[in-house]
Design a protein around this motif. Structure first.
Motif, PDB file in Angstrom:
ATOM      1  N   GLY A  11       6.111   5.061  -1.028  1.00  0.00           N
ATOM      2  CA  GLY A  11       5.631   4.354   0.156  1.00  0.00           C
ATOM      3  C   GLY A  11       5.395   2.878  -0.051  1.00  0.00           C
ATOM      4  O   GLY A  11       4.962   2.181   0.849  1.00  0.00           O
ATOM      5  N   ASN A  27       7.491   0.411  -0.465  1.00  0.00           N
ATOM      6  CA  ASN A  27       8.495  -0.509   0.051  1.00  0.00           C
ATOM      7  C   ASN A  27       8.608  -0.432   1.573  1.00  0.00           C
ATOM      8  O   ASN A  27       9.669  -0.683   2.135  1.00  0.00           O
ATOM      9  CB  ASN A  27       9.853  -0.231  -0.606  1.00  0.00           C
ATOM     10  N   THR A  28       7.531  -0.103   2.235  1.00  0.00           N
ATOM     11  CA  THR A  28       7.510  -0.061   3.700  1.00  0.00           C
ATOM     12  C   THR A  28       6.382  -0.942   4.210  1.00  0.00           C
ATOM     13  O   THR A  28       5.355  -1.093   3.553  1.00  0.00           O
ATOM     14  CB  THR A  28       7.303   1.379   4.226  1.00  0.00           C
ATOM     15  N   ALA A  53       3.310  -1.568   6.735  1.00  0.00           N
ATOM     16  CA  ALA A  53       2.357  -0.718   7.443  1.00  0.00           C
ATOM     17  C   ALA A  53       1.140  -1.552   7.833  1.00  0.00           C
ATOM     18  O   ALA A  53       0.859  -2.593   7.227  1.00  0.00           O
ATOM     19  CB  ALA A  53       1.920   0.450   6.563  1.00  0.00           C
ATOM     20  N   GLY A  70       3.000  -4.916   2.905  1.00  0.00           N
ATOM     21  CA  GLY A  70       4.367  -4.465   2.669  1.00  0.00           C
ATOM     22  C   GLY A  70       4.989  -5.221   1.520  1.00  0.00           C
ATOM     23  O   GLY A  70       4.345  -6.024   0.842  1.00  0.00           O
ATOM     24  N   ARG A 105      11.443  -5.944  -3.159  1.00  0.00           N
ATOM     25  CA  ARG A 105      11.490  -4.489  -3.324  1.00  0.00           C
ATOM     26  C   ARG A 105      11.156  -4.090  -4.773  1.00  0.00           C
ATOM     27  O   ARG A 105      11.730  -4.615  -5.720  1.00  0.00           O
ATOM     28  CB  ARG A 105      12.869  -3.976  -2.929  1.00  0.00           C
ATOM     29  N   TRP A 135       4.185  -7.078  -3.641  1.00  0.00           N
ATOM     30  CA  TRP A 135       3.721  -6.644  -2.334  1.00  0.00           C
ATOM     31  C   TRP A 135       2.645  -7.593  -1.848  1.00  0.00           C
ATOM     32  O   TRP A 135       2.068  -8.359  -2.618  1.00  0.00           O
ATOM     33  CB  TRP A 135       3.124  -5.232  -2.411  1.00  0.00           C
TER      34      TRP A 135
END
Length: 76
Positions: A9, A11-12, A14, A58, A62, A66
């Motif tokens: 989770g 690499n998303t 939110a 986020g 990648r 973050w």
């Protein structure tokens, strides 16, 4: 409060948001005869009371970097 970023989770993007508030139009009056006997005739007034926050985060790169941000406003 702590957060854990899992590999699946991380690499998303939110985010979350929350707001709560009130004003004097939602206030009740519970003054009874016992309170009137001790000269309490009016309840304390609420002019405004609020609490709001938002957060988001986020990936910037990648699997490497973050970001996370949080903001809050509250008062009465």
């Amino acid at each position: 409060m702590s957060s854990t970023i899992t590999k699946s989770g991380g690499n998303t993007f939110a985010g979350t948001a929350f707001y709560s508030g009130t004003s004097s139009r939602f206030q009740s009056n519970n003054i009874d005869d016992a309170l009137r006997k001790v000269n309490i005739t009016e309840p304390a007034s609420i002019r405004g009371n609020w609490d709001g926050s938002a957060s988001g985060g986020g990936p910037l790169m990648r699997d490497r970097i973050w970001f996370f941000g949080n903001a809050r406003s509250y008062g009465n």
